[in-house]
Write a protein that holds these residues in place. Sequence first.
Motif, PDB file in Angstrom:
ATOM      1  N   SER A  42       0.823  -1.209   0.000  1.00 34.25           N
ATOM      2  CA  SER A  42       0.000   0.000   0.000  1.00 34.25           C
ATOM      3  C   SER A  42       0.859   1.261   0.000  1.00 34.25           C
ATOM      4  O   SER A  42       0.588   2.227  -0.719  1.00 34.25           O
ATOM      5  CB  SER A  42      -0.924   0.011   1.219  1.00 34.25           C
ATOM      6  N   GLN A 139      -2.159   5.192   5.017  1.00 32.88           N
ATOM      7  CA  GLN A 139      -2.250   4.061   4.095  1.00 32.88           C
ATOM      8  C   GLN A 139      -3.303   3.037   4.501  1.00 32.88           C
ATOM      9  O   GLN A 139      -3.509   2.046   3.795  1.00 32.88           O
ATOM     10  CB  GLN A 139      -0.890   3.368   3.949  1.00 32.88           C
ATOM     11  N   LYS A 140      -4.013   3.277   5.612  1.00 29.09           N
ATOM     12  CA  LYS A 140      -5.030   2.349   6.080  1.00 29.09           C
ATOM     13  C   LYS A 140      -6.452   2.788   5.736  1.00 29.09           C
ATOM     14  O   LYS A 140      -7.377   1.988   5.791  1.00 29.09           O
ATOM     15  CB  LYS A 140      -4.916   2.186   7.600  1.00 29.09           C
ATOM     16  N   ARG A 141      -6.625   4.052   5.420  1.00 23.99           N
ATOM     17  CA  ARG A 141      -7.949   4.574   5.074  1.00 23.99           C
ATOM     18  C   ARG A 141      -7.770   5.846   4.247  1.00 23.99           C
ATOM     19  O   ARG A 141      -6.678   6.395   4.174  1.00 23.99           O
ATOM     20  CB  ARG A 141      -8.773   4.863   6.325  1.00 23.99           C
ATOM     21  N   HIS A 142      -8.849   6.317   3.654  1.00 26.58           N
ATOM     22  CA  HIS A 142      -8.803   7.517   2.824  1.00 26.58           C
ATOM     23  C   HIS A 142      -8.676   8.744   3.730  1.00 26.58           C
ATOM     24  O   HIS A 142      -9.687   9.314   4.179  1.00 26.58           O
ATOM     25  CB  HIS A 142     -10.072   7.636   1.970  1.00 26.58           C
ATOM     26  N   GLN A 162     -12.464  10.775   2.336  1.00 25.73           N
ATOM     27  CA  GLN A 162     -12.998  10.048   1.177  1.00 25.73           C
ATOM     28  C   GLN A 162     -13.935  10.920   0.346  1.00 25.73           C
ATOM     29  O   GLN A 162     -14.698  11.730   0.871  1.00 25.73           O
ATOM     30  CB  GLN A 162     -13.727   8.788   1.636  1.00 25.73           C
ATOM     31  N   TYR A 181      -5.450   6.610  -4.163  1.00 24.35           N
ATOM     32  CA  TYR A 181      -5.508   5.279  -3.561  1.00 24.35           C
ATOM     33  C   TYR A 181      -5.825   4.181  -4.578  1.00 24.35           C
ATOM     34  O   TYR A 181      -6.198   3.079  -4.190  1.00 24.35           O
ATOM     35  CB  TYR A 181      -6.544   5.269  -2.446  1.00 24.35           C
ATOM     36  N   ASP A 185      -5.514  -2.027  -1.566  1.00 25.27           N
ATOM     37  CA  ASP A 185      -6.453  -2.949  -0.936  1.00 25.27           C
ATOM     38  C   ASP A 185      -6.360  -2.782   0.576  1.00 25.27           C
ATOM     39  O   ASP A 185      -5.404  -3.223   1.195  1.00 25.27           O
ATOM     40  CB  ASP A 185      -6.123  -4.390  -1.344  1.00 25.27           C
ATOM     41  N   PHE A 186      -7.364  -2.129   1.171  1.00 26.11           N
ATOM     42  CA  PHE A 186      -7.322  -1.858   2.606  1.00 26.11           C
ATOM     43  C   PHE A 186      -7.553  -3.116   3.442  1.00 26.11           C
ATOM     44  O   PHE A 186      -7.353  -3.084   4.661  1.00 26.11           O
ATOM     45  CB  PHE A 186      -8.379  -0.808   2.967  1.00 26.11           C
ATOM     46  N   THR A 187      -7.952  -4.209   2.831  1.00 25.19           N
ATOM     47  CA  THR A 187      -8.188  -5.445   3.584  1.00 25.19           C
ATOM     48  C   THR A 187      -6.918  -6.258   3.772  1.00 25.19           C
ATOM     49  O   THR A 187      -6.892  -7.201   4.545  1.00 25.19           O
ATOM     50  CB  THR A 187      -9.230  -6.330   2.871  1.00 25.19           C
ATOM     51  N   SER A 189      -3.208  -6.844   5.135  1.00 26.76           N
ATOM     52  CA  SER A 189      -2.359  -6.388   6.223  1.00 26.76           C
ATOM     53  C   SER A 189      -0.905  -6.562   5.826  1.00 26.76           C
ATOM     54  O   SER A 189      -0.428  -7.668   5.600  1.00 26.76           O
ATOM     55  CB  SER A 189      -2.644  -7.183   7.496  1.00 26.76           C
TER      56      SER A 189
END
Length: 202
Positions: A42, A139-142, A162, A181, A185-187, A189
């Motif tokens: 990410s 990098q974990k969410r908008h 977002q 972004y 892929d935020f899913t 890890s």
Amino acid sequence: MIAHLKHPSISPEEYLAGEEKSQIRHEYIDGQVYAMSGGSDSHNTIAGNLFAQMRGHVRGGRCRVFMENMKAYIPALNYYYPDVMVTCDDRDRSSSHSKSHPCLIVEVLSDSTEAFDRGDKFADYRQLESLQEYVLINQKRHQVECFRRNEEGRWVLYSYNQNESIQLASLDFQISMEALYEDVDFTVSDAANGLSQQSAEP
């Protein structure tokens, strides 16, 4: 993360000489040398997306965009490797390995470096008179935070979430969250990107 164990300090000249021969990147902080670990999927995707959009925006002009492998030099202090950096200052053309007059610096946050990026590193970056904007990207969410220097020399925070477009006044540039972004892929890890202190001989 940055280790607490200290090694004998080295000079900036020793650091630069070692960095030219090193197979990995190191940052130079208060006389200490820290190895840069690899970034997550990410992290690299976000930085790459921004670099590509900015490179097209400044193409043919006086500004240059750099990604990851170009050092930012804070005179009489430290050397860092920003994730993305832009300079429009002709004085930076005389140096091929570091830039001292950036107008924009971007860091993609990770768990191990976020506190440092927000704290001591930002304090160092603020010493650069040319710097107009400092951008932190989650990098974990908008989520993007842009610290912009106003006419009084104070740093003002502009937050973007977002479905918003990020506005960067230093380059008269904007990018949508979707483009920034893209392919992230935020899913998934990933191991956090960070710094680990190495021998004082890089």
